[in-house]
Scaffold this motif. Structure first.
Motif, PDB file in Angstrom:
ATOM      1  N   PHE A 117       0.663   0.028   3.626  1.00 38.22           N
ATOM      2  CA  PHE A 117       0.933  -0.502   2.282  1.00 38.22           C
ATOM      3  C   PHE A 117       1.843   0.434   1.487  1.00 38.22           C
ATOM      4  N   HIS A 118       2.755   1.075   2.194  1.00 34.54           N
ATOM      5  CA  HIS A 118       3.827   1.853   1.560  1.00 34.54           C
ATOM      6  C   HIS A 118       4.700   0.899   0.720  1.00 34.54           C
ATOM      7  N   PRO A 119       5.310   1.384  -0.367  1.00 32.92           N
ATOM      8  CA  PRO A 119       6.063   0.477  -1.255  1.00 32.92           C
ATOM      9  C   PRO A 119       7.179  -0.351  -0.605  1.00 32.92           C
ATOM     10  N   VAL A 120       7.755   0.083   0.502  1.00 31.18           N
ATOM     11  CA  VAL A 120       8.768  -0.783   1.123  1.00 31.18           C
ATOM     12  C   VAL A 120       8.134  -1.900   1.953  1.00 31.18           C
ATOM     13  N   LYS A 121       6.834  -1.806   2.221  1.00 24.51           N
ATOM     14  CA  LYS A 121       6.184  -2.828   3.046  1.00 24.51           C
ATOM     15  C   LYS A 121       5.879  -4.075   2.200  1.00 24.51           C
ATOM     16  N   THR A 122       5.280  -5.086   2.819  1.00 29.47           N
ATOM     17  CA  THR A 122       5.182  -6.400   2.158  1.00 29.47           C
ATOM     18  C   THR A 122       4.250  -6.401   0.956  1.00 29.47           C
ATOM     19  N   ALA A 139      -5.923   6.021   3.933  1.00 36.29           N
ATOM     20  CA  ALA A 139      -4.949   6.658   3.043  1.00 36.29           C
ATOM     21  C   ALA A 139      -3.509   6.203   3.273  1.00 36.29           C
ATOM     22  N   ASN A 140      -3.147   5.851   4.488  1.00 34.83           N
ATOM     23  CA  ASN A 140      -1.789   5.375   4.794  1.00 34.83           C
ATOM     24  C   ASN A 140      -1.781   4.756   6.195  1.00 34.83           C
ATOM     25  N   GLY A 141      -0.643   4.162   6.548  1.00 35.05           N
ATOM     26  CA  GLY A 141      -0.540   3.483   7.837  1.00 35.05           C
ATOM     27  C   GLY A 141      -0.588   4.433   9.025  1.00 35.05           C
ATOM     28  N   THR A 142      -0.132   5.649   8.822  1.00 36.27           N
ATOM     29  CA  THR A 142      -0.159   6.646   9.893  1.00 36.27           C
ATOM     30  C   THR A 142      -1.592   7.089  10.178  1.00 36.27           C
ATOM     31  N   ALA A 143      -2.388   7.272   9.115  1.00 34.99           N
ATOM     32  CA  ALA A 143      -3.816   7.593   9.268  1.00 34.99           C
ATOM     33  C   ALA A 143      -4.524   6.453  10.001  1.00 34.99           C
ATOM     34  N   GLU A 161       0.533   4.515  -1.595  1.00 36.14           N
ATOM     35  CA  GLU A 161       0.323   4.874  -0.197  1.00 36.14           C
ATOM     36  C   GLU A 161      -0.947   4.150   0.217  1.00 36.14           C
ATOM     37  N   GLY A 162      -1.033   3.764   1.467  1.00 37.87           N
ATOM     38  CA  GLY A 162      -2.258   3.099   1.911  1.00 37.87           C
ATOM     39  C   GLY A 162      -2.087   2.464   3.264  1.00 37.87           C
ATOM     40  N   GLY A 163      -3.216   2.164   3.887  1.00 36.30           N
ATOM     41  CA  GLY A 163      -3.189   1.512   5.189  1.00 36.30           C
ATOM     42  C   GLY A 163      -4.534   0.885   5.466  1.00 36.30           C
ATOM     43  N   ALA A 197       2.447  -2.803  10.681  1.00 35.17           N
ATOM     44  CA  ALA A 197       2.932  -2.246   9.414  1.00 35.17           C
ATOM     45  C   ALA A 197       3.942  -3.172   8.739  1.00 35.17           C
ATOM     46  N   HIS A 198       4.650  -3.999   9.555  1.00 35.13           N
ATOM     47  CA  HIS A 198       5.664  -4.906   9.002  1.00 35.13           C
ATOM     48  C   HIS A 198       5.139  -6.316   8.807  1.00 35.13           C
ATOM     49  N   ALA A 199       3.903  -6.599   9.206  1.00 33.31           N
ATOM     50  CA  ALA A 199       3.601  -8.005   9.519  1.00 33.31           C
ATOM     51  C   ALA A 199       2.383  -8.609   8.831  1.00 33.31           C
ATOM     52  N   THR A 244      11.020   1.641  16.647  1.00 32.11           N
ATOM     53  CA  THR A 244       9.921   1.638  15.686  1.00 32.11           C
ATOM     54  C   THR A 244      10.013   2.902  14.848  1.00 32.11           C
ATOM     55  N   PHE A 245       9.142   2.972  13.842  1.00 27.86           N
ATOM     56  CA  PHE A 245       9.001   4.206  13.095  1.00 27.86           C
ATOM     57  C   PHE A 245       8.207   5.192  13.957  1.00 27.86           C
ATOM     58  N   VAL A 246       8.495   6.481  13.803  1.00 31.03           N
ATOM     59  CA  VAL A 246       7.909   7.498  14.685  1.00 31.03           C
ATOM     60  C   VAL A 246       6.374   7.486  14.736  1.00 31.03           C
ATOM     61  N   ALA A 247       5.732   6.984  13.660  1.00 31.86           N
ATOM     62  CA  ALA A 247       4.258   7.006  13.601  1.00 31.86           C
ATOM     63  C   ALA A 247       3.619   6.222  14.745  1.00 31.86           C
ATOM     64  N   SER A 248       4.299   5.179  15.248  1.00 26.44           N
ATOM     65  CA  SER A 248       3.740   4.373  16.351  1.00 26.44           C
ATOM     66  C   SER A 248       3.539   5.212  17.602  1.00 26.44           C
ATOM     67  N   HIS A 263      17.145   0.439  10.935  1.00 27.60           N
ATOM     68  CA  HIS A 263      15.779   0.362  11.478  1.00 27.60           C
ATOM     69  C   HIS A 263      15.852  -0.015  12.946  1.00 27.60           C
ATOM     70  N   TYR A 264      15.679   0.859  13.882  1.00 35.27           N
ATOM     71  CA  TYR A 264      15.404   2.281  13.677  1.00 35.27           C
ATOM     72  C   TYR A 264      16.292   3.087  14.597  1.00 35.27           C
ATOM     73  N   ILE A 265      16.369   4.380  14.370  1.00 34.83           N
ATOM     74  CA  ILE A 265      16.926   5.276  15.371  1.00 34.83           C
ATOM     75  C   ILE A 265      15.919   5.281  16.525  1.00 34.83           C
TER      76      ILE A 265
HETATM   77  C1  LIG Z   1       5.658   2.328   7.768  1.00 37.22           C
HETATM   78  C2  LIG Z   1       5.256   2.313   9.187  1.00 37.22           C
HETATM   79  C3  LIG Z   1       4.185   3.086   9.685  1.00 37.22           C
HETATM   80  C4  LIG Z   1       3.500   4.158   8.881  1.00 37.22           C
HETATM   81  O1  LIG Z   1       2.950   3.744   7.696  1.00 37.22           O
HETATM   82  P1  LIG Z   1       2.751   4.810   6.489  1.00 37.22           P
HETATM   83  O2  LIG Z   1       1.895   4.033   5.539  1.00 37.22           O
HETATM   84  O3  LIG Z   1       4.112   5.090   5.942  1.00 37.22           O
HETATM   85  O4  LIG Z   1       2.091   6.001   7.031  1.00 37.22           O
HETATM   86  C5  LIG Z   1       3.804   2.914  11.004  1.00 37.22           C
HETATM   87  N1  LIG Z   1       4.449   2.062  11.815  1.00 37.22           N
HETATM   88  C6  LIG Z   1       5.510   1.326  11.400  1.00 37.22           C
HETATM   89  C7  LIG Z   1       6.170   0.386  12.349  1.00 37.22           C
HETATM   90  C8  LIG Z   1       5.948   1.446  10.074  1.00 37.22           C
HETATM   91  O5  LIG Z   1       7.010   0.728   9.674  1.00 37.22           O
END
Ligand SMILES: *Cc1c(COP(=O)(O)O)cnc(C)c1O
Length: 380
Positions: free
Chosen positions: A181-186, A54-58, A191-193, A155-157, A81-85, A326-328
């Protein structure tokens, strides 16, 4: 000139008809498109198995979960990094530790990882920051020596290549790789992962956790009284991707090399345009690496131009140039302050100066030049 955001999706008529075709088909979920997308990701990365979610965090959540690491053990990721890591470790009861960054690549520094490793360490989660792969040769050697699992947060690569020319996601240096695969990603699916792996065992567990822990697989069922029957073997989730998303993903993935080419063109243009500016540092790409640049991060010496970052962002915004930070550092957030957080001086110094300026494939040459002019005018 209209607002130029720091990143945005690129959607074509082909992308749109891929989605609308699914809407006219029999399956909106659990149909053929998801496995078609997974096969396309395997072909692109070179990995044996892929599970779309469903998303990169999942993706990160269940990647950590299938390793079955007992609660209270530690994992190490980067502060930049983004907090999800880091959150993916908390979902699984692990204690996150944060390593410092390399001041040239802004990626996790293997020598700082070494300093954080102790008897409780079980897992490393390097992030390929802004598209540049982390130093996976050193990190995988370290993991092998110490018996640690490795999950690459890619997520960036997607589309980036390691120094040996192979593609991020092939898992030659890790147990699993995750994508967003969030819209800001490549590439985007809204939403997706996805998770890639070469381990059949991990693949099977990922499939279970994506779908409530439920299976109809005859090799797993303890009995099979009839066609209605399924069993729940693990406490899983509903992390499935819908068919429309997968169809968009297939269409987007077919444009990845075009995206990469344009992203690298813009990066070269910026690098040349900013080369002579003393108060600004352009991104550094390590030898033999081919990054599918997700972000263009500059470091600005704000004291030298006598403007704060807030003033710079507001000024650029007034010129219709969107920017972002990118990023705090994750270590700075109140939630993570509750844990023992190690000092990451390079990360803190980087945070003082970083700013992401617009980079996305649909950017026009005129927009690119406008961004350069706006940046140049900062010190006038
Ligand atoms: C965007 C991102 C995620 C999370 O991905 P989502 O699809 O937004 O849940 C995880 N790690 C990093 C480094 C990201 O940039």
């Amino acid at each position: 000139m209209k607002m130029i955001s720091y990143g945005r999706q690129s959607i074509t008529e082909e992308d749109i008809s891929a989605v609308t075709n699914v809407l006219k088909s029999d399956y909106l979920t659990q149909g053929p498109k998801v496995s078609e997308f997974e096969n396309a990701i395997c072909a692109q990365t070179g990995a044996k198995y892929c599970v779309a979610v469903a998303n990169g965090t999942a993706a990160l959540h269940i990647a950590v979960a299938v390793l079955n690491i007992d609660k209270g053990f530690e994992g190490i990721t980067t502060s930049i990094t983004f907090v999800a890591s880091a959150n993916c470790m908390r979902y699984n009861g692990l204690v996150p530790r944060f390593a410092d960054i390399n001041d040239k690549t802004y990626n996790i520094d293997p020598s700082s990882i070494s300093e954080r490793i102790n008897d409780k360490t079980r897992l490393l989660i390097p992030v390929h920051f802004a598209g540049q792969p982390a130093d996976m040769v050193t990190i995988s050697e370290l993991a092998q020596q110490k018996g640690l699992y490795v999950i690459e947060d890619a997520a960036h690569a997607i589309g980036s290549q390691y120094a040996d020319g192979s593609y991020v996601g092939n898992c030659k240096y890790s147990d699993m790789t995750t994508f967003s695969f969030h819209p800001v990603k490549t590439i985007t699916t809204g939403e997706g992962g996805a998770i890639t792996t070469n381990s059949k065992e991990l693949y099977g567990k990922l499939l279970l956790l994506r779908n409530h822990g439920i299976t109809k697989d005859e090799n797993i069922l303890t009995s099979n009284p009839g066609p209605w029957y399924y069993e729940m073997h693990e406490l899983g989730f509903n992390y499935r991707m819908a068919e429309m998303q997968a169809a968009l993903g297939i269409s987007q993935l077919s444009r990845l090399s075009e995206f990469k080419k344009r992203r690298r063109e813009i990066v070269s243009f910026y690098n040349a345009a900013f080369a002579a500016i003393q108060w600004l540092a352009t991104p550094w790409e390590a030898q033999d690496i081919s990054s599918c640049f997700h972000l263009y991060v500059v470091k600005i010496n704000f004291e030298e131009i006598k403007r704060s970052r807030k003033q710079v962002m507001e000024y650029l915004f007034s010129k219709n140039v969107g920017t972002q930070v990118h990023y705090i550092p994750v270590t700075s957030f109140p939630y993570y302050q509750k844990f023992k957080v190690d000092a990451c001086p390079q990360a803190d110094r980087y945070y003082e100066q970083c700013l992401s300026i617009p980079l996305f494939p649909a950017m026009t040459d005129a927009e690119m030049m406008h961004v350069v002019e706006a940046i140049n005018s900062l010190a006038l």
